[in-house]
Design a protein around this motif. Structure first.
Motif, mmCIF file in Angstrom:
data_model
loop_
_atom_site.group_PDB
_atom_site.id
_atom_site.type_symbol
_atom_site.label_atom_id
_atom_site.label_comp_id
_atom_site.label_asym_id
_atom_site.label_seq_id
_atom_site.Cartn_x
_atom_site.Cartn_y
_atom_site.Cartn_z
ATOM 1 N N TYR A 165 -26.016 -46.784 14.665
ATOM 2 C CA TYR A 165 -27.175 -47.171 13.860
ATOM 3 C C TYR A 165 -27.544 -48.639 14.090
ATOM 4 N N ALA A 184 -33.006 -47.445 10.268
ATOM 5 C CA ALA A 184 -31.688 -47.569 10.910
ATOM 6 C C ALA A 184 -30.807 -48.556 10.150
ATOM 7 N N LYS A 187 -29.516 -46.831 7.053
ATOM 8 C CA LYS A 187 -28.408 -45.936 7.363
ATOM 9 C C LYS A 187 -27.109 -46.729 7.586
ATOM 10 N N HIS A 188 -27.230 -47.814 8.328
ATOM 11 C CA HIS A 188 -26.047 -48.652 8.584
ATOM 12 C C HIS A 188 -25.495 -49.235 7.280
ATOM 13 N N LEU A 248 -32.240 -40.401 13.531
ATOM 14 C CA LEU A 248 -31.592 -40.996 12.357
ATOM 15 C C LEU A 248 -31.121 -39.942 11.369
#
Length: 785
Positions: A165, A184, A187-188, A248
């Motif tokens: 990510y 992204a 998500k990280h 993703l």
């Protein structure tokens, strides 16, 4: 190296034409003739090794290591073309793995270990693509990683997923796609927050701040590429967004509004750096158009100084603040001058402001017109704005276009309510009539529909059973075919292994034999080199040395030594003659110079001695005067000194006498102790001496006894040897007598001319020799024994 675009085509027509009209220095020539072919060879080695190791589970780890080494090679030498080719090769190898998964020793991607190895290689490939700035290859690598994740039945390791990510966010950032970059980063952030229990507060603040800034930097009208701006590519844009969303692991394409809702749900605005916490409220909550841009600019200026990592988002956030300002102004103003708007935005020029708002006004995201004659912005419009607009951000009232668009809807709703209030019975009768008609239609076709449904159900069940049986038979046949293929492959593999083992054994035996011969010959050569030195064999390779015979090597060494000896004699004669001439010439030149220097030194030494002597006499006179004055001063203290010394000496004499008396007493005591110890020592030595003499006497008796036995044994042996010699002499005498008889008979036969006597004589010779040898040998051996 950088001038060569493709190692597979070192010389192109363009490069050859350019080389004829341009000069090149030594470094360029060396790179072209030495370095470039070497790099090309290394690249071909990597490519061929990867082709050999592909789709084999026994060397899977080696394949992944070689792939990573190949990517490192591309990074080290900045080979972009080779990096693209290598990426395509690795991608084709993965497709072959999927296509030929049923073969023996093929890689099983359902194995978590194999899948993790492939993911690690793809992540390293993505990292290398980012380092070498190949962003298209980075997107393709992200697609490969997503495909591998889809093949797996369980998710990869959180650490690898977080790295994935993070790299995705960097790629989207370079593509200037703030929307998916923010996704992204979100998500990280979620992965680190949920999985990394050891994350510090500073690390969480840094990640949350990055997510917030990336989300706020998303343009209010969705950003588009140049092709999308001038061509109608809405469907392709939606497909592209869905593809990027799948990377993703999202079901739907994200929007700025959904991301804002997510960060509010996660509480991210309260977890960022303290300097950034008011920014979200200013942009997304508060309605303050007159102070909006100045507050944002002040805050971002401070953030840029303290946190340089967030600087790339500052420009986009400022542009978002401008569009947010224009929307808020549109809700409270009908018309406003351009200069007034520019004064509200401290970091933008009028031309930049116009360029920034033209695109949103063109796509109807901003209800605005520019009147250059009066230098004003005109907000709102007539019914021509037919686009559905989703309200985002703070609002106080609807825009005129929204009011126009909703007029007919409001009129329809009001008329329906009026009819229901005026005649409610009409509505009830219409509903009853509709109900009766529906029931009658259902009753007419109910039985037929029920039978059709039963038939359809039976047909579906029959087809389902048929296809299940068909699939079962197909799977059974495929299983048998795979089993048969596996057995044949095992047989072929066993046969191949046996043949390979036999061939290797033979080759190993041949190599060992050859190696032994080589070692023996090399050992002889080394011995010669140790005796003769290494210089006679300089310039000869190991193969040449092994190919020469020992005599040739020895002759070569002797020849070299003789030549070396002659050269040394000649050189010594030359050196001796040169040294003789040089010494003679040197002495002829230096004799007058030495005489002149000796005379000069004599004069200088005389002058120096006179100066030193005068200085010494002067110093002696001064010292004599100083000593006389010192003696006169010390004479006054002589009586006191004598008295003091006398008292000291008397005290020392008394102390000395006491020490002498104490020493004499101690000496007498020690003497007595030593006398007693000496007596004991002498007694002990006498006892030990007597014991040793007794032991020596016993040893001497044993030695004499052994010597007597040995003497007797030697005498017996001498007698036996004498008898054996006598026996041997007798045997020799008998043999000589037999030989004389044979010789006499031979002479007699030769005299009478008897034919065939040679053969008879040979027989007699062989018999005599045999008998003599046997008798002599046996007798001698027995006698010796």
């Amino acid at each position: 190296m950088a001038d060569v675009d493709d190692l597979d085509m070192l010389y192109t027509p363009e490069s050859l034409m350019l080389a004829t009209v341009s000069g090149e220095d030594d470094q360029d020539r060396a790179d072209r003739t030495v370095l470039t072919p070497w790099v090309k060879f290394l690249w071909e080695v990597y490519r061929h090794v990867l082709d050999i190791l592909k789709n084999n589970n026994k060397v899977e780890k080696l394949y992944q290591d070689m792939a990573q080494l190949a990517f490192t090679f591309c990074i080290k030498y900045e080979r972009k073309t080779e990096f693209r080719k290598l990426s395509d090769s690795v991608r084709n190898h993965l497709n072959l793995i999927i296509k030929h998964s049923h073969q023996t020793n093929s890689i099983n991607l359902n194995d978590p270990v194999s899948l993790q190895l492939h993911l690690d290689t793809r992540l390293y490939q993505l990292d290398c693509a980012i380092k070498i700035s190949l962003w298209q290859e980075a997107i393709k690598t992200i697609n490969d990683i997503h495909s591998l994740m889809q093949l797996s039945k369980k998710k990869p390791k959180p650490q690898a997923l977080a790295n994935y990510y993070k790299k995705q966010a960097l790629v989207f950032s370079k593509a200037n796609n703030r929307l998916f970059e923010a996704c992204a980063l979100m998500k990280h952030y979620q992965l680190v927050f949920d999985q990394k229990k050891t994350a510090t507060v500073e690390e969480k603040q840094m990640l949350a701040s990055g997510v917030l800034m990336a989300t706020l930097a998303i343009p209010l009208p969705a950003s588009m590429s140049e092709n999308e701006k001038y061509l109608d590519l809405q469907n392709s844009t939606k497909d592209k967004n869905m593809t990027l969303a799948s990377y993703l692991d999202l079901q739907h394409a994200p929007t700025r509004e959904t991301l804002i809702a997510d960060i509010v749900k996660q509480g991210i605005p309260g977890k960022v750096y303290p300097e950034l916490q008011p920014l979200f409220k200013i942009l997304e909550v508060d309605f303050q158009p007159l102070k909006l841009c100045s507050l944002v600019d002040t805050m971002l200026t401070e953030v840029e100084k303290i946190y340089p990592d967030l600087t790339p988002y500052a420009t986009d956030v400022r542009e978002v603040a401008v569009l947010r300002l224009m929307r808020q102004l549109a809700q409270v103003y009908d018309k406003i001058s351009i200069s007034k708007v520019v004064s509200l935005i401290p970091y933008i020029e009028p031309l930049e402001l116009e360029l920034l708002i033209i695109e949103p006004a063109k796509t109807l995201d901003l209800q605005l017109r520019i009147d250059h004659s009066t230098q004003t912005f005109i907000f709102g419009s007539t019914i021509q704005y037919q686009r559905e607009e989703t309200t985002s951000g703070p609002t106080v009232q609807q825009m005129p276009s929204e009011m126009f668009r909703n007029q007919l809807v409001l009129l329809y709703s009001a008329l329906n309510k009026s009819v229901d209030l005026i005649s409610p019975a009409m509505k009830i009768q219409a509903k009853d009539a509709l109900r009766h008609e529906s029931i009658s239609v259902y009753m007419k076709s109910a039985k037929r529909d029920q039978l059709n449904m039963i038939k359809r159900k039976e047909m579906i069940e029959h087809r389902k059973e048929y296809y299940e049986n068909l699939n079962t038979e197909k799977e059974r046949a495929e299983l048998q075919e795979r089993e048969k293929t596996r057995r044949e492959a095992e047989k072929a593999e066993t046969k191949r292994r046996d043949e390979e083992e036999k061939r290797r054994t033979e080759e190993r035996s041949a190599r060992e034999e050859k190696h032994k011969d080589k070692l023996l010959k090399m050992e002889k050569v080394k011995k010669l080199m140790e005796q003769l030195g290494e210089k006679p064999f300089e310039g000869l390779t190991e193969d040449e040395l092994l190919g020469m015979e020992e005599e040739e090597l020895l002759a070569r060494g002797i020849e070299y030594m003789s030549k070396e000896k002659d050269d040394l004699k000649h050189k010594m004669k030359q050196v001796e003659k040169r040294l003789d001439y040089y010494t003679r010439a040197q002495r002829l030149v230096e004799i007058p110079l030495l005489k002149e220097e000796w005379q000069k030194n004599q004069e200088d030494d005389k002058i120096w001695w006179n100066e030193k002597e005068a200085a010494r006499i002067e110093m002696a006179i001064k010292k004599r005067e100083y000593d006389i004055s010192t003696r006169k001063r010390l004479l006054r203290m002589k009586d006191d000194k004598d008295a003091f010394v006398a008292s000291i000496l008397s005290q020392k004499e008394i102390q000395h006498q006491e020490e002498v008396n104490r020493f004499e007493d101690e000496l007498a005591r020690v003497r007595e102790e030593r006398k007693e110890a000496k007596k004991l020592e002498i007694l002990k030595q006498l006892t030990e001496k007597r014991r040793k003499e007794q032991l020596a006497k016993e040893a001497e008796d044993k030695r004499r006894q052994k010597e007597e036995e040995l003497r007797k044994f030697k005498e017996d042996k001498m007698k036996i040897d004498e008898e054996a010699r006598e026996q041997q002499l007798k045997q020799e005498a008998r043999m000589r007598a037999v030989e004389e008889k044979i010789a006499q008979k031979e002479r007699e036969r030769s005299e009478t001319g008897y034919r065939g006597g040679d053969r008879g004589g040979d027989r007699w010779d062989r018999g005599g020799d045999r008998g003599g040898d046997r008798g002599g040998d046996r007798g001698g051996d027995r006698g010796g024994d």
